[in-house]
Design a protein around this motif. Structure first.
Motif, PDB file in Angstrom:
ATOM      1  N   TRP A 187       2.523  -4.280  12.594  1.00  9.90           N
ATOM      2  CA  TRP A 187       1.296  -4.785  13.441  1.00  9.90           C
ATOM      3  C   TRP A 187       1.179  -6.199  13.348  1.00  9.90           C
TER       4      TRP A 187
ATOM      5  N   GLU B  75      -6.579  -1.420   8.507  1.00 10.42           N
ATOM      6  CA  GLU B  75      -6.395  -0.206   7.870  1.00 10.42           C
ATOM      7  C   GLU B  75      -4.668  -0.190   7.809  1.00 10.42           C
ATOM      8  N   PRO B  76      -4.319   0.397   6.748  1.00  8.52           N
ATOM      9  CA  PRO B  76      -5.167   0.896   5.475  1.00  8.52           C
ATOM     10  C   PRO B  76      -5.557   0.004   4.167  1.00  8.52           C
ATOM     11  N   LEU B  77      -5.327  -1.295   4.554  1.00 10.49           N
ATOM     12  CA  LEU B  77      -5.684  -2.343   3.505  1.00 10.49           C
ATOM     13  C   LEU B  77      -7.087  -2.558   3.835  1.00 10.49           C
ATOM     14  N   ASP B  78      -7.686  -2.847   5.184  1.00  9.32           N
ATOM     15  CA  ASP B  78      -9.061  -2.880   5.439  1.00  9.32           C
ATOM     16  C   ASP B  78      -9.495  -4.198   4.396  1.00  9.32           C
TER      17      ASP B  78
ATOM     18  N   TYR C  58       0.925  -1.062   0.072  1.00  7.49           N
ATOM     19  CA  TYR C  58       0.062  -0.153  -0.301  1.00  7.49           C
ATOM     20  C   TYR C  58       0.737   1.445  -0.072  1.00  7.49           C
ATOM     21  N   GLN C  59       2.116   1.206   0.337  1.00  3.11           N
ATOM     22  CA  GLN C  59       3.033   2.316   0.334  1.00  3.11           C
ATOM     23  C   GLN C  59       3.582   2.443  -1.097  1.00  3.11           C
TER      24      GLN C  59
ATOM     25  N   TYR D 159      -6.860  -8.054   7.098  1.00  2.00           N
ATOM     26  CA  TYR D 159      -5.466  -7.194   7.002  1.00  2.00           C
ATOM     27  C   TYR D 159      -6.274  -5.926   7.631  1.00  2.00           C
TER      28      TYR D 159
END
Length: 284
Positions: A175, A203-206, A159-160, A201
Motif C-alpha cells: 500500500w 490496518e492492520p497496524l492502525d 505484523y505478519q 499506517y
C-alpha cells in the motif's frame, strides 16, 4: 586460470575436488594472506582445507550450501569461519561454481576466498548499536531491501511476524507505493535530503508514527516511533476545546474564559462587563 592472472586477484583463488576435504589441485599465492598456509602445503595435502582450515562447527553447513548450489547449476556464495596457521579464527567469504566436463559430469570446484573478518566485525558492531537504539530503526539498501531492523521496529511493523531483513520494502508494504510514505521516501533518495513527517499506517497496524528518514548513496536509514497515543490526546484536546468554546460563546450571563496551560486567554464568552469593567476584546 593461469598463475600470472591470479596474482592480482584479492584473496585465494583455488580449484579443488568436490569432496568434504576440499583437496586442492591449484591454490594461488593469496592463500598465505587468507589462511597463513603456503599454496604448496594445501596442494600437496599437508593441510586439508576442508578438514583442517574450515572451523569444525561450520563444515556441515558449508558442505550443504555448496552442494545445493552445484546440484542446481548455480554459483555459490558462502560465509564461514576458518582457523589460520597461527590459530587465529577468521571470517571468509567464498564465491565459486562447479566445473563440468563436456558430458555434464562434475569435475570439481573453482572460485575465490577472501578475508571478511573486519567487515564482520563492523556488521556486528552495527547490529549491537542498532539494538541499543530506543526508537524503532530499519535500514534499506539502494534496491529497497531491508538490511537491518531492530527489535522495536519488528515489534511495531512486522505484523505478519515473518521478519523484515532481506525482504523488499514495497512488497512488505504494498500500500505504501502510492502513499505519502512512499512519496517522501522516494523524494529523500532522489534529493539525498533527510525528511521528517508523521504518517498513519493503515490496518492492520492502525497507528500513527513519527518518521525520520536519512538517505545516502547506499540506501535509507529510518528512525520512527509510535505516536498514536499522543495523536489521540491531541484529538481529544481539540474536541474538548471545541466543546468549551461552544459553551463560552453561548454562555448567557456573565463571562466565561478559556485559558491555556500558561494562563493565557484562549477565548472569552458572555458579557465581561457584567463582572468587570473590561471588554472581551481587551481580555483576549
Amino acid at each position: 586460470m593461469p598463475a600470472r592472472l591470479t596474482e592480482n586477484v584479492p584473496g585465494m583463488v583455488y580449484h579443488c575436488r568436490n569432496e568434504r576435504g576440499r583437496s586442492m589441485e591449484f591454490v594461488s599465492k593469496g592463500s598465505r594472506g587468507v589462511t597463513g598456509y603456503a599454496p604448496e602445503a594445501l596442494e600437496r595435502g599437508d593441510v586439508s582445507y576442508g578438514n583442517d582450515v574450515v572451523v569444525e562447527a561450520d563444515r556441515d553447513e558449508l558442505w550443504t550450501e555448496v552442494q545445493g548450489a552445484v546440484s542446481d547449476g548455480e554459483p555459490f556464495y558462502v560465509t564461514y569461519r576458518i582457523e589460520t596457521a597461527s590459530d587465529d579464527v577468521r571470517w571468509v567469504r567464498e564465491r565459486g561454481r562447479g566445473v563440468f566436463d563436456d558430458e555434464g559430469e562434475l569435475e570439481g570446484l573453482e572460485g575465490v576466498i577472501i578475508d571478511v573478518t573486519e567487515r564482520k566485525r563492523l556488521e556486528t558492531e552495527l547490529e549491537e548499536m542498532v539494538g541499543r537504539i530506543s526508537d524503532a530503526f530499519y535500514a534499506l539498501d539502494d534496491k529497497w531491501q531491508f538490511t537491518h531492523a531492530n527489535d522495536r521496529a519488528e515489534e511495531l511493523i512486522d505484523y505478519q511476524d515473518e521478519g523484515l531483513v532481506g525482504r523488499n520494502f514495497w512488497e512488505v508494504f504494498e500500500w505504501a507505493t502510492d502513499s505519502k510514505l512512499g512519496e517522501r521516501y522516494r523524494e529523500a533518495m532522489e534529493t539525498q535530503e533527510p525528511t521528517t513527517f508523521e504518517f498513519y499506517y493503515p490496518e492492520p497496524l492502525d497507528a500513527w508514527y513519527e518518521i525520520h528518514a536519512y538517505p545516502s548513496e547506499t540506501g535509507l536509514s529510518v528512525y520512527f516511533r509510535d505516536v498514536t497515543e499522543r495523536k489521540e490526546r491531541e484529538r481529544e484536546l481539540e474536541r474538548s476545546e471545541r466543546r468549551y468554546r461552544a459553551l463560552v460563546e453561548n454562555f448567557p450571563n456573565g463571562a466565561v474564559a478559556l485559558v491555556d496551560e500558561d494562563l493565557r486567554y484562549r477565548t472569552v464568552g458572555g458579557d465581561p462587563l457584567d463582572v468587570a469593567d473590561v471588554t472581551s476584546e481587551e481580555i483576549e
